[in-house]
Design a protein around this motif. Structure first.
Motif, short mmCIF file in Angstrom:
data_model
loop_
_atom_site.label_atom_id
_atom_site.label_comp_id
_atom_site.label_asym_id
_atom_site.label_seq_id
_atom_site.Cartn_x
_atom_site.Cartn_y
_atom_site.Cartn_z
N ILE A 13 49.79 35.17 38.49
CA ILE A 13 48.42 34.87 38.06
C ILE A 13 48.50 34.26 36.67
N LEU A 40 50.38 41.52 52.05
CA LEU A 40 50.42 40.05 51.95
C LEU A 40 51.81 39.58 52.38
N ALA A 95 47.95 30.59 50.73
CA ALA A 95 48.73 30.94 49.57
C ALA A 95 50.10 30.29 49.62
N GLY A 108 47.78 39.02 43.61
CA GLY A 108 47.85 37.58 43.47
C GLY A 108 46.81 36.84 44.31
N GLU A 109 46.32 37.50 45.36
CA GLU A 109 45.24 36.93 46.17
C GLU A 109 44.40 38.07 46.72
N GLY A 110 43.11 37.81 46.89
CA GLY A 110 42.21 38.84 47.38
C GLY A 110 41.95 39.91 46.33
N THR A 111 41.33 41.01 46.75
CA THR A 111 41.04 42.12 45.85
C THR A 111 41.73 43.38 46.35
N LYS A 150 40.95 36.21 35.99
CA LYS A 150 41.19 37.02 37.19
C LYS A 150 40.66 38.45 37.01
N TYR A 172 37.63 40.40 39.05
CA TYR A 172 37.73 41.70 39.72
C TYR A 172 36.57 42.60 39.29
N GLY A 209 51.55 39.05 46.15
CA GLY A 209 50.98 37.74 45.92
C GLY A 209 51.65 37.02 44.76
N ASN A 210 51.20 35.80 44.52
CA ASN A 210 51.83 34.94 43.52
C ASN A 210 51.40 35.27 42.10
#
Length: 293
Positions: free
Chosen positions: A202, A28, A2, A167-170, A208, A212, A199-200
């Motif tokens: 989206i 994160l 990331a 922003g990343e993962g779930t 996205k 999910y 996270g960053n």
């Protein structure tokens, strides 16, 4: 890998992101907190963890440089990495802000994350909070926690997703059924962009959110598939994690097991699997369909 999130980022003329400086496997790079508005009085969304001096220093520098007053503090939910910093900020960096949070469910433990000496206002679904240059709308989105809210910045159709979408993962959740309903609710908002709690940014929100939703449905199918292929076996959560989450780092398996347990509870309610207690341990087994003849 990331992209690195700077400690302070001016995302637009209405939004400044200040990183919570509390990195970890679940947070994160840290909790994203956001100053919203473009006048003197602004909204601070989330406050990171308690007693994180680097975060407090960075936020104080932004407040001084921008010559602003934090009029409102809005907390997306009760977890320590979002509400923990409120006590540090109140009366110092934020002189006399209104503190806002949604109520937890009546079945939860009482709200005790903040001292009784701090004033706490309850958020309502659909409520709007206004400051110069910004109007935010509250959307109650339980599932991650019962009190979780997301927020839209109406002027730019930006969604602040808290821990519903990362922003990343779930994300992890307390209740899968309500979480799935909340994801559908967020999808209907059709945001232009998502600013998550971790996270960053989206930039492709619809894709996205749909990911999910599809991801959870696929996990459910994977769980049923493993159990159906081993109909005589009784599984616990970690048994399933070791088969299904082979590409997930092992330190995240407990979080994966937590999510799997919620899938198992949902599937049990739907009579697709059967729950047992074996030597004091929770186990589940595939429920073979029975003929009505």
């Amino acid at each position: 890998m990331a992209a690195v999130i700077p400690v302070v980022t001016k995302l637009s003329n209405r939004v400044i992101r200040i990183l919570g400086c509390n990195p970890g496997p679940m947070t994160l790079q840290g909790t994203n907190t956001y100053l919203i508005g473009n006048g003197r009085n602004r909204i601070l969304l989330d406050t990171g963890d308690r007693d994180v001096q680097d975060y407090q220093k960075n936020l104080a520098e932004v407040v001084k440089a921008e010559q602003i007053n934090i009029e409102h503090i809005v907390v997306t939910h009760w977890h320590h990495d979002h509400i923990g910093g409120v006590e540090n900020l109140y009366g110092t960096i934020a002189k006399q802000p209104q503190i806002w949070k949604h109520k937890r469910d009546s079945s939860d433990a009482p709200d005790s994350e903040l001292p009784n000496t701090l004033p706490l206002n309850w958020l309502a679904d659909g409520q709007e909070i206004k400051v110069e240059g910004a109007t935010v709308k509250i959307h109650h989105t339980p599932g991650h926690t019962t009190d979780h809210v997301v927020m839209t910045l109406l002027e730019d159709n930006i969604l602040f997703s808290g821990d519903c979408i990362l922003g990343e993962g779930t994300a992890v959740f307390e209740d899968l059924y309500t979480y799935m309903k909340s994801l559908s609710k967020i999808l209907e908002l059709k945001p232009n962009v998502i600013y998550p709690g971790h996270g960053n940014i989206i930039e492709d929100p619809t894709q996205k959110i749909e990911y999910y939703i599809n991801h959870r449905n696929q996990r459910e199918e994977q769980i049923l598939d493993v159990m159906k292929k081993n109909m005589e076996k009784k599984f616990n959560e970690m048994d399933l994690v070791k088969v299904i989450y082979v590409e997930t780092p092992e330190q995240l398996w407990p979080a994966a097991a937590y999510n799997v347990s919620h899938h198992l509870k949902k599937l049990t309610k739907e009579n697709k699997i059967t729950y047992f207690q074996v030597d004091g341990e929770n186990k589940w087994q595939y429920t073979a369909s029975r003929s009505n003849l």
